[in-house]
Design a protein around this motif. Structure first.
Motif, mmCIF file in Angstrom:
data_model
loop_
_atom_site.group_PDB
_atom_site.id
_atom_site.type_symbol
_atom_site.label_atom_id
_atom_site.label_comp_id
_atom_site.label_asym_id
_atom_site.label_seq_id
_atom_site.Cartn_x
_atom_site.Cartn_y
_atom_site.Cartn_z
ATOM 1 N N VAL A 71 0.359 10.955 -1.321
ATOM 2 C CA VAL A 71 -0.435 9.585 -1.820
ATOM 3 C C VAL A 71 -1.916 9.778 -2.539
ATOM 4 O O VAL A 71 -2.361 9.285 -3.595
ATOM 5 N N CYS A 72 -2.523 11.144 -1.929
ATOM 6 C CA CYS A 72 -3.974 11.316 -2.345
ATOM 7 C C CYS A 72 -3.786 12.125 -3.340
ATOM 8 O O CYS A 72 -4.617 12.473 -4.077
ATOM 9 N N PRO A 83 0.859 -1.175 0.072
ATOM 10 C CA PRO A 83 0.019 0.171 0.052
ATOM 11 C C PRO A 83 0.691 1.330 -0.016
ATOM 12 O O PRO A 83 2.124 1.176 0.178
ATOM 13 N N GLY A 84 0.265 2.282 -0.060
ATOM 14 C CA GLY A 84 1.115 3.635 0.187
ATOM 15 C C GLY A 84 1.650 3.784 1.010
ATOM 16 O O GLY A 84 2.816 4.279 1.350
ATOM 17 N N SER A 85 1.277 3.188 2.379
ATOM 18 C CA SER A 85 2.023 3.205 3.494
ATOM 19 C C SER A 85 3.442 2.357 3.523
ATOM 20 O O SER A 85 4.414 2.567 4.170
ATOM 21 N N GLN A 115 -4.043 3.640 -5.631
ATOM 22 C CA GLN A 115 -5.499 3.485 -5.662
ATOM 23 C C GLN A 115 -6.261 4.905 -5.398
ATOM 24 O O GLN A 115 -7.347 4.951 -5.145
ATOM 25 N N LYS A 116 -5.250 5.997 -5.500
ATOM 26 C CA LYS A 116 -6.093 7.281 -5.189
ATOM 27 C C LYS A 116 -5.976 8.184 -6.585
ATOM 28 O O LYS A 116 -6.505 7.851 -7.642
ATOM 29 N N PHE A 118 -2.460 10.963 8.863
ATOM 30 C CA PHE A 118 -1.228 10.443 7.809
ATOM 31 C C PHE A 118 -0.181 11.047 8.020
ATOM 32 O O PHE A 118 1.027 10.185 8.082
ATOM 33 N N ARG A 147 1.552 9.188 10.692
ATOM 34 C CA ARG A 147 2.243 7.976 10.381
ATOM 35 C C ARG A 147 3.422 7.915 10.120
ATOM 36 O O ARG A 147 4.289 7.000 10.401
ATOM 37 N N MET A 201 5.775 4.532 2.105
ATOM 38 C CA MET A 201 6.175 5.461 3.106
ATOM 39 C C MET A 201 7.151 4.893 3.929
ATOM 40 O O MET A 201 8.143 5.402 4.368
ATOM 41 N N VAL A 207 3.159 16.156 4.493
ATOM 42 C CA VAL A 207 2.300 15.639 3.642
ATOM 43 C C VAL A 207 1.485 16.738 2.870
ATOM 44 O O VAL A 207 1.438 17.791 3.347
ATOM 45 N N THR A 218 -5.350 13.672 3.885
ATOM 46 C CA THR A 218 -6.726 13.248 3.437
ATOM 47 C C THR A 218 -7.634 12.996 4.813
ATOM 48 O O THR A 218 -8.761 13.047 4.567
ATOM 49 N N ASP A 268 4.602 12.913 1.462
ATOM 50 C CA ASP A 268 3.354 12.023 1.079
ATOM 51 C C ASP A 268 2.588 12.579 0.140
ATOM 52 O O ASP A 268 1.940 13.671 0.547
ATOM 53 N N GLY A 318 -1.340 16.622 0.962
ATOM 54 C CA GLY A 318 -2.745 16.589 1.151
ATOM 55 C C GLY A 318 -3.017 15.654 2.331
ATOM 56 O O GLY A 318 -2.819 14.561 2.239
HETATM 57 C C1 PLP Z 1 -4.351 6.966 1.694
HETATM 58 C C2 PLP Z 1 -3.313 7.487 2.275
HETATM 59 C C3 PLP Z 1 -2.119 6.713 2.821
HETATM 60 C C4 PLP Z 1 -2.131 5.480 3.131
HETATM 61 O O1 PLP Z 1 -2.046 4.787 1.961
HETATM 62 P P1 PLP Z 1 -2.420 3.180 1.950
HETATM 63 O O2 PLP Z 1 -2.418 2.648 0.650
HETATM 64 O O3 PLP Z 1 -3.719 3.111 2.771
HETATM 65 O O4 PLP Z 1 -1.440 2.568 3.003
HETATM 66 C C5 PLP Z 1 -1.067 7.653 3.370
HETATM 67 N N1 PLP Z 1 -1.252 9.122 3.094
HETATM 68 C C6 PLP Z 1 -2.264 9.613 2.698
HETATM 69 C C7 PLP Z 1 -2.040 11.176 2.395
HETATM 70 C C8 PLP Z 1 -3.263 9.015 2.204
HETATM 71 O O5 PLP Z 1 -4.191 9.700 1.709
#
Ligand code: PLP
Length: 438
Positions: free
Chosen positions: A219-220, A114-116, A242-243, A141, A144, A119, A187, A191, A217, A189
């Motif tokens: 991710v989104c 996953p995105g994590s 997936q985003k 996030f 995290r 990370m 980060v 989320t 980060d 954004g």
């Molecule tokens: C969704 C998200 C994550 C985590 O991504 P996963 O694929 O659920 O591990 C981390 N950072 C941001 C900003 C996100 O939107």
């Protein structure tokens, strides 16, 4: 597996039957594994057809998001994870990812996870015992990244940012002076509370001027709004599939700058995370060799998602996201609902909506899913629901269906909204009308 409960010694202790004088086969009682009281019986389960809804849900939450047909098709294919075809695919994935990250750095890699996981690849390769990390914490996030830093033994300090605001440049500069970080995490954004860190470029510049590496980060946000890794001096960017990219969950991307890569290569103790060790991942992503079996179908899906970004171009993709998200926000406001994040730092990729008095996020998400086949998200205990505006979610027909479903849901649950006004505002905004966002 079940039959292999007997040790070799106990098999040899059984009576032997002689087939030929030179071959001895132990007799296994045929009922040995089905009759044992400890055996796990073969389960009866439902087929996916019985479990999944007849009509697929429209995925309008904070991810995963709908995938284009080309991505879905690629995700059905399995090819050799090594060899000429895969090498070509990997080469194109890296080339396209460099465009999306806006970097000329060689050090782009994919991650099974996953995105994590991306990370954790950034944090665990760049930070270790005693590394000074400053983590700008806007919410769930960004925290995290701090947590991952603590887990590798780094000395993590956090700059706590109030909900609904961003860290000011003065606060960041002060924290950098105080903590003298080797790494700053931030980060783009957040989320969870739908805040956009619009100072990102200037935060990266402050960190760089102080000699720190910057991990972002995205991710989104990646491919939904500008992010220029090289021009902004960012050292590691992470994203999920997936985003914003509208690929499948489970295959992610990361890019390291040359400076970050030099730190990865210069560390003395190896990364404790074998799968996430960037030096080992280099074998597969840069040297056509083996690290672990790559998620080939997911990599092919990611290839198609990136190819569609390139076909659209970043400029047009950013414009589509902006137009759709602003129109959705105007529609929501015209319903009479309140947007959660103040306009100055409002994230467009994920829109947070305050839950009307007397309702809960779970009531709303449950109702809209059951009655309208539209999936939206709550948010980790905050009194909001969230609608995503990432990738395929930013299509006009999806906006109308989602806004209508949201308005109907509110009415069904007893909240007062002006549904015709909401839909009219959405249409007006999409067709270029004036904006009245508060
Ligand atoms: C969704 C998200 C994550 C985590 O991504 P996963 O694929 O659920 O591990 C981390 N950072 C941001 C900003 C996100 O939107």
């Amino acid at each position: 597996m079940i039959a292999q409960t007997a040790s070799p010694e106990s098999l040899l202790a059984r009576p032997l039957v002689t087939l030929r004088s030179d071959i001895h086969v132990p007799i296994m009682p045929t009922s040995s594994f089905t009759s044992a009281s400890s055996a796990v019986p073969c389960p009866v389960v439902e087929s996916l057809d019985a479990i999944l809804p007849e009509e697929p849900l429209l995925m309008m939450g904070a991810g995963p998001v709908p995938i284009p047909a080309a991505v879905a098709k690629a995700n059905t294919i399995v090819i050799n994870h090594l060899g000429g075809t895969m090498v070509k695919v990997i080469g194109q994935v890296k080339t396209m990812a460099r465009y999306v990250f806006q970097t000329k750095s060689k050090w782009v890699l994919g991650v099974a996870g996953p995105g994590s996981a991306a990370m954790e690849m950034a944090i665990s390769n760049l930070a270790w015992e005693g590394t000074r990390v400053l983590s700008i914490k806007n919410g769930f996030f960004s925290e995290r990244m701090a947590e991952m830093g603590r887990r590798v033994g780094a000395r993590v300090s956090t700059l706590e940012v109030d909900d609904g605001t961003v860290a000011s440049l003065e606060q960041v500069a002060e924290a950098i002076r105080r903590e003298r970080p080797e790494i700053v995490t931030v980060v783009q954004g957040e989320t969870s509370n739908t805040v956009w860190n619009y100072h990102l470029k200037d935060i990266a510049a402050l960190a760089k001027a102080a000699g720190a590496l910057v991990i972002v980060d995205a991710v989104c946000t990646l491919s939904t709004m500008p992010l220029e890794m090289d021009a902004w001096g960012i050292d590691a960017v992470i994203t999920g599939g997936q985003k914003g990219l509208s690929s499948i969950p489970g295959v992610s991307l990361i890019a390291f700058s040359d400076a970050a890569w030099a730190r990865v290569k210069g560390r003395t103790a190896p990364n404790a995370h074998w799968c996430l060790d960037a030096s080992l991942a280099e074998n597969f992503w840069h040297n056509a060799g083996y690290h672990y079996t790559a998620p080939v179908s997911g990599v092919l899906a990611l290839h198609e998602a990136l190819r569609l970004v390139c076909a659209e171009t970043l400029e047009k993709r950013f414009a589509r996201h902006l137009k759709c998200s602003l129109a959705l926000q105007e529609g929501i406001a015209a319903l009479g609902l309140h947007l959660y994040a103040p306009q100055a730092c409002r994230l467009n990729s994920v829109v947070g909506i305050e839950v009307p008095h007397g309702l809960s996020p779970a009531d709303i998400c449950g109702h809209i899913s059951r009655h309208h086949q539209v999936e939206i998200s709550g948010s980790f205990g905050l009194p909001i629901v969230r609608i995503g505006q990432m990738g395929e979610q930013c299509r006009e027909h999806n906006l109308f269906r989602t806004l209508h479903a949201l308005g109907r849901t509110m009415l069904d649950l007893g909240a007062t909204v002006d549904l015709p006004a909401g839909v009219a505002a959405l249409e007006k905004s999409l067709s270029g009308g004036a904006r009245h966002l508060k």
